[in-house]
Design an enzyme around this catalytic site. Structure first.
Site, PDB file in Angstrom:
ATOM      1  N   ASP A  13      11.457  12.801 -15.906  1.00  0.00           N
ATOM      2  CA  ASP A  13      10.083  13.229 -16.203  1.00  0.00           C
ATOM      3  C   ASP A  13       9.256  13.509 -14.951  1.00  0.00           C
ATOM      4  O   ASP A  13       8.051  13.275 -14.931  1.00  0.00           O
ATOM      5  CB  ASP A  13       9.370  12.193 -17.088  1.00  0.00           C
ATOM      6  N   LYS A  16      10.718  18.419 -13.364  1.00  0.00           N
ATOM      7  CA  LYS A  16      11.785  19.249 -12.787  1.00  0.00           C
ATOM      8  C   LYS A  16      11.833  20.617 -13.448  1.00  0.00           C
ATOM      9  O   LYS A  16      12.134  21.614 -12.813  1.00  0.00           O
ATOM     10  CB  LYS A  16      13.161  18.589 -12.993  1.00  0.00           C
ATOM     11  N   GLY A  42      14.308  15.879 -21.760  1.00  0.00           N
ATOM     12  CA  GLY A  42      13.255  16.688 -22.367  1.00  0.00           C
ATOM     13  C   GLY A  42      12.558  17.455 -21.264  1.00  0.00           C
ATOM     14  O   GLY A  42      11.862  16.868 -20.449  1.00  0.00           O
ATOM     15  N   HIS A  43      12.793  18.741 -21.192  1.00  0.00           N
ATOM     16  CA  HIS A  43      12.171  19.547 -20.138  1.00  0.00           C
ATOM     17  C   HIS A  43      10.963  20.279 -20.696  1.00  0.00           C
ATOM     18  O   HIS A  43      11.084  21.076 -21.617  1.00  0.00           O
ATOM     19  CB  HIS A  43      13.174  20.563 -19.573  1.00  0.00           C
ATOM     20  N   GLN A 174      17.225  13.725 -16.074  1.00  0.00           N
ATOM     21  CA  GLN A 174      16.857  12.349 -15.700  1.00  0.00           C
ATOM     22  C   GLN A 174      16.568  12.263 -14.189  1.00  0.00           C
ATOM     23  O   GLN A 174      16.212  13.266 -13.593  1.00  0.00           O
ATOM     24  CB  GLN A 174      17.937  11.343 -16.135  1.00  0.00           C
TER      25      GLN A 174
HETATM   26  P1  IMP Z   1      19.792   7.292 -22.869  1.00  0.00           P
HETATM   27  O1  IMP Z   1      19.973   8.246 -21.721  1.00  0.00           O
HETATM   28  O2  IMP Z   1      19.227   7.950 -24.085  1.00  0.00           O
HETATM   29  O3  IMP Z   1      21.017   6.485 -23.122  1.00  0.00           O
HETATM   30  O4  IMP Z   1      18.671   6.235 -22.426  1.00  0.00           O
HETATM   31  C1  IMP Z   1      18.860   5.315 -21.342  1.00  0.00           C
HETATM   32  C2  IMP Z   1      17.561   5.132 -20.571  1.00  0.00           C
HETATM   33  O5  IMP Z   1      17.250   6.342 -19.891  1.00  0.00           O
HETATM   34  C3  IMP Z   1      16.341   4.831 -21.448  1.00  0.00           C
HETATM   35  O6  IMP Z   1      15.473   3.986 -20.715  1.00  0.00           O
HETATM   36  C4  IMP Z   1      15.717   6.205 -21.651  1.00  0.00           C
HETATM   37  O7  IMP Z   1      14.355   6.146 -21.973  1.00  0.00           O
HETATM   38  C5  IMP Z   1      15.959   6.813 -20.297  1.00  0.00           C
HETATM   39  N1  IMP Z   1      16.030   8.283 -20.318  1.00  0.00           N
HETATM   40  C6  IMP Z   1      17.074   9.052 -20.699  1.00  0.00           C
HETATM   41  N2  IMP Z   1      16.806  10.348 -20.547  1.00  0.00           N
HETATM   42  C7  IMP Z   1      15.567  10.413 -20.029  1.00  0.00           C
HETATM   43  C8  IMP Z   1      14.737  11.492 -19.611  1.00  0.00           C
HETATM   44  O8  IMP Z   1      15.104  12.672 -19.662  1.00  0.00           O
HETATM   45  N3  IMP Z   1      13.509  11.152 -19.124  1.00  0.00           N
HETATM   46  C9  IMP Z   1      13.107   9.865 -19.018  1.00  0.00           C
HETATM   47  N4  IMP Z   1      13.846   8.824 -19.391  1.00  0.00           N
HETATM   48  C10 IMP Z   1      15.068   9.101 -19.886  1.00  0.00           C
HETATM   49 MG    MG Z   2      11.681  14.711 -19.363  1.00  0.00          MG
END
Ligand code: IMP
Ligand code: MG
Length: 337
Positions: A13, A16, A42-43, A174
């Site tokens: 977040d 990017k 989520g972009h 991420q």
């Molecule tokens: P997962 O990737 O859904 O397995 O989540 C693992 C951790 O990464 C959690 O704390 C999510 O909230 C965080 N997370 C995964 N993808 C994103 C992202 O794109 N932005 C922010 N946090 C993320």
């Molecule tokens: Mg995001």
């Protein structure tokens, strides 16, 4: 081959998507390649003033650039198709642009269900973790084995290594602090989020030209661990910065920029350009603080804080950095080539 890479330096977040969108405008890439993650990403992208949130589809489609979901990613075919339909409905062509590496792993309904039950990590419940687990336990399903993906599947080697001067923008999902190895395990995602992860998608290391590291001038995190300190500044920061998850809508926990972690992330990623986003948010908050040597440091202006950051970056890391940019406009910024 010429490759630029965009990586997140914090907990995801970092905006990017905005940087990728801008780089696509300024450089003539042949391909944009998403190299890790799944529908957890989520972009948020503003294109011609309109807001788009994508989870799978690389930002290249907004500029008519072929956009590949690499083998380092995991995909849910149904969600991907829905996203393509939504973008097509908004006038963005995806059918001729989106391609999927044949060896990219697939998120199944079972993965979704399993991840949906998670209460330990606070995942995005998109099935990402279980899909990677099955990939590594050699129980997974790949894109080339899913009939509905047939029109989109490509051989990444054939595609990227056909011509001599192919230009590629590798787009990470991420951020460093969520990397499965470098993050605060187990409060991490299930893929690698550093520049090394881009290489796993058929990119030769010598091809890398620039590594764009993206951060915010403060920090946010979504998940179950306790991240946000007490204090009225943080709920205000969340509201001003609209810090709610692009995938799940969850409020993001807020904190000051952690310069200790940022330096580590700049070093390990070999960052050559740094972008600090959302300076407008801190300006509106009117408080300028960061964490350095595990202590909160306070400044009287954003300028003073930025000068402090630039001086604290250790010289071996600083030597690799060609530019440090600050942006306070969510709609974009000019990254002059
Ligand atoms: P997962 O990737 O859904 O397995 O989540 C693992 C951790 O990464 C959690 O704390 C999510 O909230 C965080 N997370 C995964 N993808 C994103 C992202 O794109 N932005 C922010 N946090 C993320
Ligand atoms: Mg995001």
């Amino acid at each position: 081959m010429i490759v630029d890479v965009v990586v997140g330096l914090q907990h995801g977040d970092e905006a990017k998507g905005k940087i990728t969108h801008q780089l696509c405008k300024n450089y003539d890439y042949d391909y944009v390649l998403r190299f890790n993650g799944g529908g957890n990403a989520g972009h948020t992208i503003y294109h011609h003033g309109k807001k788009f949130i994508t989870h799978y589809i690389p930002a290249g489609v907004f500029h008519g650039i072929k956009s590949i979901i690499g083998n380092g990613c995991v995909i849910n075919p149904k969600h991907l198709m829905e996203e393509m339909r939504d973008l097509a409905y908004a006038g963005i062509d995806t059918k001729n642009l989106v391609r999927i590496a044949s060896n990219c792993h697939v998120i199944t309904d079972e993965h979704l269900e399993e991840d949906g039950r998670d209460t330990r990590i606070g995942t995005t419940k998109r099935g990402t973790g279980p899909a990677y687990r099955d990939k590594y336990s050699r129980d997974g399903l790949r894109a080339k084995d899913v009939p509905e993906l047939e029109d989109y599947v490509i051989d990444l080697y054939e595609t990227l290594h056909k011509d001599r001067d192919t230009k590629i923008l590798c787009e990470g999902a991420q951020g460093f602090e969520l990397d499965i190895d470098w993050g605060d395990y187990p409060y991490v995602t299930s893929s690698h989020t550093t520049v090394a992860s881009a290489l796993l998608n058929g990119i030769p290391p010598q091809a890398i030209r620039n590594v764009w590291g993206v951060a915010k001038v403060y920090d946010t995190y979504v998940g179950t661990k306790n991240f946000e300190p007490e204090g009225v500044a943080f709920p205000r920061l969340r509201d001003i910065g609209e810090e709610y998850g692009a995938t799940t809508g969850r409020p993001r926990q807020c904190n000051w920029l952690n310069l200790d972690s940022l330096i580590k992330s700049l070093a390990i990623n070999g960052v050559t350009q740094v972008v600090f986003n959302k300076t407008d948010v801190l300006q509106e908050l009117g408080e300028f603080k960061l964490i350095y040597n595990n202590k909160v440091q306070e400044f009287s202006s954003l300028k003073q804080m930025c000068d402090y950051i630039e001086v604290r970056i250790p010289s071996p890391v600083r030597a690799r950095i060609k530019r440090i940019l600050y942006s306070g406009d969510k709609h974009g910024m000019d990254i002059a080539a």
